[in-house]
Structures are given as structure tokens and as C-alpha cells.
Design a protein around this motif. Structure first.
Motif, short mmCIF file in Angstrom:
data_model
loop_
_atom_site.label_atom_id
_atom_site.label_comp_id
_atom_site.label_asym_id
_atom_site.label_seq_id
_atom_site.Cartn_x
_atom_site.Cartn_y
_atom_site.Cartn_z
N LEU A 59 0.97 -1.26 -0.04
CA LEU A 59 -0.08 0.10 0.04
C LEU A 59 0.98 1.23 -0.04
CD1 LEU A 59 -2.66 -0.98 2.49
CD2 LEU A 59 -3.03 -0.76 -0.08
N ASP A 60 2.12 1.18 0.32
CA ASP A 60 3.25 2.38 0.44
C ASP A 60 3.54 2.88 -1.08
OD1 ASP A 60 5.16 3.99 0.43
OD2 ASP A 60 6.06 3.06 2.46
N LEU A 61 3.15 3.92 -1.52
CA LEU A 61 3.33 4.18 -2.92
C LEU A 61 4.80 4.52 -3.54
CD1 LEU A 61 0.45 6.87 -3.41
CD2 LEU A 61 0.66 4.68 -4.20
N ARG A 62 5.67 4.62 -2.23
CA ARG A 62 6.96 4.54 -2.68
C ARG A 62 7.24 3.01 -3.05
NH1 ARG A 62 8.69 6.92 2.93
NH2 ARG A 62 7.11 5.28 3.49
N ASN A 63 6.66 2.01 -2.70
CA ASN A 63 7.10 0.54 -3.39
C ASN A 63 6.38 0.06 -4.37
OD1 ASN A 63 8.80 0.54 -0.86
ND2 ASN A 63 7.10 0.10 0.55
N PHE A 64 5.07 0.34 -4.60
CA PHE A 64 4.10 -0.21 -5.61
C PHE A 64 3.30 0.91 -5.88
CE2 PHE A 64 5.28 -4.14 -3.30
CZ PHE A 64 5.67 -4.98 -4.12
N ARG A 65 2.64 0.61 -7.27
CA ARG A 65 1.60 1.46 -7.75
C ARG A 65 0.73 0.37 -8.42
NH1 ARG A 65 4.06 5.38 -6.12
NH2 ARG A 65 5.24 7.03 -7.10
N LEU A 66 -0.63 0.61 -8.04
CA LEU A 66 -1.55 -0.31 -8.55
C LEU A 66 -1.94 -0.01 -9.92
CD1 LEU A 66 -4.04 -2.36 -7.97
CD2 LEU A 66 -5.46 -0.20 -7.46
N ILE A 67 -1.72 -1.09 -10.97
CA ILE A 67 -1.93 -0.79 -12.34
C ILE A 67 -3.20 -1.26 -12.78
CG2 ILE A 67 0.39 -0.48 -12.96
CD1 ILE A 67 0.83 -3.52 -13.73
N GLU A 68 -3.76 -2.51 -12.03
CA GLU A 68 -5.02 -2.92 -12.63
C GLU A 68 -5.78 -3.72 -11.75
OE1 GLU A 68 -6.12 -6.89 -15.66
OE2 GLU A 68 -4.35 -5.65 -16.07
N GLU A 69 -7.00 -3.41 -11.50
CA GLU A 69 -8.03 -4.10 -10.61
C GLU A 69 -8.69 -5.28 -11.15
OE1 GLU A 69 -8.98 -3.34 -7.63
OE2 GLU A 69 -8.42 -1.33 -7.16
#
Length: 75
Positions: A59-69
Motif C-alpha cells: 500500500l506504500d506508493l513508494r514501493n508499489f503502484r496499482l496498475i489493474e483491478e
């Protein structure tokens, strides 16, 4: 698992931020014996590669970005 209106769920796809990031898909969300919640994720570029990450890290935007639900996930 939710944090500030966001949740991690099976089928979601994320882009790992930084060197050697790659794209990952959540295949399971589990709590361990101490109550910490983790996401088991599969690499989309190397499907036999799995990693387990703490939900807080996902959930930390410094680690991961959601690209698809995943299809059918309601918010």
C-alpha cells in the motif's frame, strides 16, 4: 486488507517501484500467527516467481503502484 480507503485483494496487479521492479499480481492475502497481513504475489514477467510482501509495503506508493483491478472488484 484496507488502509485509507485502499485495499489489497486477489487479482490486483501492481508495478514495483524502483530498480528491478516489474509487474506483480496478488494471488493470496493471508495473516500470520502474529496477526500481520501479507500478500503473496506472482511476477507477471516470470510466472514461476513468487514473493510475499507485507500489506503495508504494497500500500506504500513508494514501493508499489496499482496498475489493474480484477474484474468484478467493487469499491
Amino acid at each position: 486488507m484496507q488502509r485509507r480507503g485502499r485495499e489489497v485483494a486477489e487479482g490486483q496487479r501492481y508495478q514495483k517501484v524502483g530498480k528491478g521492479g516489474g509487474s506483480w499480481e496478488v494471488v493470496a492475502v493471508n495473516a500470520d500467527s502474529s496477526g500481520a497481513t501479507h500478500a503473496k504475489m506472482r511476477s507477471l514477467t516470470e510466472p514461476k516467481t513468487f514473493r510475499t510482501f507485507a500489506i503495508e509495503a504494497v500500500l506504500d506508493l513508494r514501493n508499489f503502484r496499482l496498475i489493474e483491478e480484477p474484474t468484478g472488484l467493487s469499491r
